[in-house]
Scaffold this active site. Structure first.
Site, PDB file in Angstrom:
ATOM      1  N   ASN A 228       0.807  -1.224   0.000  1.00 51.92           N
ATOM      2  CA  ASN A 228       0.000   0.000   0.000  1.00 51.92           C
ATOM      3  C   ASN A 228       0.843   1.279   0.000  1.00 51.92           C
ATOM      4  O   ASN A 228       0.403   2.310  -0.499  1.00 51.92           O
ATOM      5  CB  ASN A 228      -0.995  -0.001   1.158  1.00 51.92           C
ATOM      6  CG  ASN A 228      -0.323  -0.110   2.509  1.00 51.92           C
ATOM      7  OD1 ASN A 228       0.668  -0.818   2.664  1.00 51.92           O
ATOM      8  ND2 ASN A 228      -0.855   0.570   3.501  1.00 51.92           N
TER       9      ASN A 228
ATOM     10  N   THR B 231       4.354  -9.018  -3.284  1.00 50.20           N
ATOM     11  CA  THR B 231       4.384  -9.464  -4.678  1.00 50.20           C
ATOM     12  C   THR B 231       3.531  -8.569  -5.582  1.00 50.20           C
ATOM     13  O   THR B 231       3.735  -8.552  -6.796  1.00 50.20           O
ATOM     14  CB  THR B 231       3.886 -10.916  -4.798  1.00 50.20           C
ATOM     15  OG1 THR B 231       2.611 -11.039  -4.156  1.00 50.20           O
ATOM     16  CG2 THR B 231       4.869 -11.878  -4.147  1.00 50.20           C
TER      17      THR B 231
ATOM     18  N   GLY C  15       2.634  -5.250   7.870  1.00 53.13           N
ATOM     19  CA  GLY C  15       1.608  -6.058   7.218  1.00 53.13           C
ATOM     20  C   GLY C  15       0.481  -6.359   8.181  1.00 53.13           C
ATOM     21  O   GLY C  15       0.265  -5.637   9.161  1.00 53.13           O
TER      22      GLY C  15
ATOM     23  N   GLU D 284       4.823  -3.466  12.488  1.00 48.99           N
ATOM     24  CA  GLU D 284       3.815  -2.427  12.240  1.00 48.99           C
ATOM     25  C   GLU D 284       2.667  -3.130  11.539  1.00 48.99           C
ATOM     26  O   GLU D 284       2.793  -3.571  10.398  1.00 48.99           O
ATOM     27  CB  GLU D 284       4.417  -1.312  11.377  1.00 48.99           C
ATOM     28  CG  GLU D 284       3.573  -0.051  11.342  1.00 48.99           C
ATOM     29  CD  GLU D 284       2.703   0.018  10.112  1.00 48.99           C
ATOM     30  OE1 GLU D 284       1.481  -0.180  10.285  1.00 48.99           O
ATOM     31  OE2 GLU D 284       3.206   0.261   9.013  1.00 48.99           O
TER      32      GLU D 284
ATOM     33  N   CYS E 135      -2.939   1.619   6.731  1.00 50.69           N
ATOM     34  CA  CYS E 135      -3.103   1.156   8.112  1.00 50.69           C
ATOM     35  C   CYS E 135      -3.551   2.281   9.032  1.00 50.69           C
ATOM     36  O   CYS E 135      -3.982   2.034  10.154  1.00 50.69           O
ATOM     37  CB  CYS E 135      -1.809   0.535   8.622  1.00 50.69           C
ATOM     38  SG  CYS E 135      -0.413   1.666   8.645  1.00 50.69           S
TER      39      CYS E 135
END
Length: 478
Positions: free
Chosen positions: A149, A175, A225, A249, A283
């Site tokens: 992201n 990926t 992630g 994180e 996030c």
């Protein structure tokens, strides 16, 4: 259609199965065909990092810093090219991509400058014939696992302090967005970074990621992630023969509280920008709106007025929001929308697929969302906002805290007492006052509470550099 096959072939050298890197705004646009890395490929990359560590760690810190400063200058010169690639690979708007590229080259410069001031401290001794001092040293080979992201800024805010400190690295991007990190490695190489200091690997996390973090040559792991994967990495690292430093994180379920003292036009703007900017794929995105009952009706009207002006389309066009990143995330978003309809939440805006060649979804808003619903509790990572009414500030704070996450939280208010109460009682690593929950500055530390992070080591700011350094205490007598 623009191809990046040359970039992929030069910097991504796996020997495994073929993977198609696709533009999420146009599923027919293949940016590059990439060979994923096998376990043996990963072992080779780790061995290269091990072999290079002695040379790089002995390189004077100012020289390491100069390479990072040069890389920042080169990235700035190629900013337009970086931004276009980001928009084509991840889907965000060109404006958002340029903002991320700007932050990234400034991060390189920031940590390049910090390399010039890595230092220990001198302490007084009770013995007049003894001097006590400390020395900062690199950890060794570090593993950096980054998400899709923020496909450039997160790799940079991990890699730059790691290199400034004198570590070598194995970096595994998602990926979905490997070309952005390939482009980063290319710039570092142009700036003079020796081959083998940074080793790029691309592959499935369940295979490649696990192989990296479980290797006893890895001295530290920095992962961004999902909370689910973060917990698994935490266990893998704990089971190693070697004690390994870890930085996590993870996920978020961030809330914006609109107080009865709020500027409602501002609140609506912050809600839409925080919830639907970057397609909600952050996030720190606003996923929950907690609204004081005294202003609920007025705020709802302002919110709907603002979101109706929100433009969705390919990031290369003049829009506010691009596509969802891929088919898997697209299906997940749609599943949450159907869930909301079925459990009694009221869909008051959006919820539909936008026809076209990409993964386009309308910004979506549910009201009447209660704290026991999955819409309220679970990270969606898409353009879906839930709205919940609170009778007063106390209930609002309770609702903000009533999730397992604690990345960011925001309040829109003019009442200083309400603001201070919110700041002191809310369980989140970042609090925003009259600002969107998204958006961070590179000089400030960042990290979440509860299941949003391990709360051990912060990222960004000077704090991030400390994660990649160990301190040796010396007693020197004569």
């Amino acid at each position: 259609m623009k191809s990046y096959q040359g970039l992929a072939d030069k910097w991504i050298k796996g020997s495994g199965e073929e993977y198609l890197d696709i533009n999420p705004a146009d599923k027919d646009h293949v940016l590059a065909k990439i060979r994923l890395y096998t376990k043996d490929d990963v072992k080779e990359a780790i061995n290269k990092a091990v072999a290079k560590f002695d040379e790089w760690s002995r390189t004077p810190a100012p020289k390491r810093g100069s390479i990072l400063l040069k890389a920042g200058e080169l990235m700035e010169q190629e900013a337009q090219e970086f931004a276009l690639l980001m928009t084509l690979e991840e889907g965000k708007t060109l404006k958002d991509s340029m903002f991320e590229v700007t932050r990234s080259y400034n991060l390189l410069k920031f940590y390049g400058a910090l390399a010039f001031k890595i230092s220990g401290k001198t302490l007084p001794s009770a013995d007049p014939n003894t001097r006590i001092f400390t020395v900062k040293e690199p950890l060794g080979v570090v593993a950096l696992i980054t998400p899709w992201n923020f496909p450039l800024s997160i790799p940079v805010w991990k890699l730059a302090p790691a290199l400034a400190a004198g570590n070598t690295a194995v970096i595994k991007p998602a990926t979905k967005t490997p070309l952005m990190v390939a482009k980063l490695v290319e710039v570092l190489s142009k700036a003079g970074l020796p081959e083998g200091v940074v080793n790029l690997v691309v592959g499935k996390g369940s295979e490649v990621g696990d192989t990296i973090v479980s290797d006893d040559n890895i001295a530290a792991v920095s992962f961004t992630g999902s909370t689910e994967v973060g917990k698994r990495i935490y266990k893998l690292v704990g089971n190693k023969n070697r004690m390994t430093r870890i930085q996590l994180e993870l996920g978020g379920k961030n809330a914006l509280y609109v107080d009865k003292s709020a500027d409602l036009t501002l609140a609506a703007e912050l809600a839409v920008r925080g919830g639907f900017g970057l397609t909600g794929q952050s996030c720190t995105a606003t996923s929950r709106l907690i609204i004081n009952k005294d202003v609920y009706t007025q705020f709802k009207q302002r919110l709907l007025e603002r979101v109706k002006k929100w433009r969705v389309g390919p990031g290369t066009e003049d829009v506010d929001m691009g596509p969802v990143v891929d088919e898997g995330q697209f299906k997940k978003d749609l599943e949450y929308i159907e869930y909301g309809k079925n459990v009694g939440a009221k869909l008051i805006y959006g919820g539909n697929i936008i026809p076209g060649k990409g993964y386009f979804l309308e910004p979506t808003i549910f009201e009447g969302v209660t704290s026991d619903m999955r819409l309220f509790k679970e990270e969606i990572f898409g353009p879906v906002l839930s709205v919940t009414e609170a009778k007063d500030l106390d209930e609002a704070i309770r609702l903000v805290n009533a999730v397992d996450y604690g990345h960011t939280a925001g309040i829109v208010a003019s009442d200083i007492k309400a603001i201070n109460e919110f700041v002191s009682r809310v369980e989140a690593g970042v609090i925003k006052v009259n600002k969107p929950t998204v958006g961070l500055e590179l000089q400030a530390p960042f990290g979440g509470f509860k299941n949003s992070g391990a709360t051990t080591w912060k990222e960004m700011g000077e704090d991030a550099l400390e994660f990649y350094l160990k301190e040796k205490t010396v007693y020197e007598g004569w």
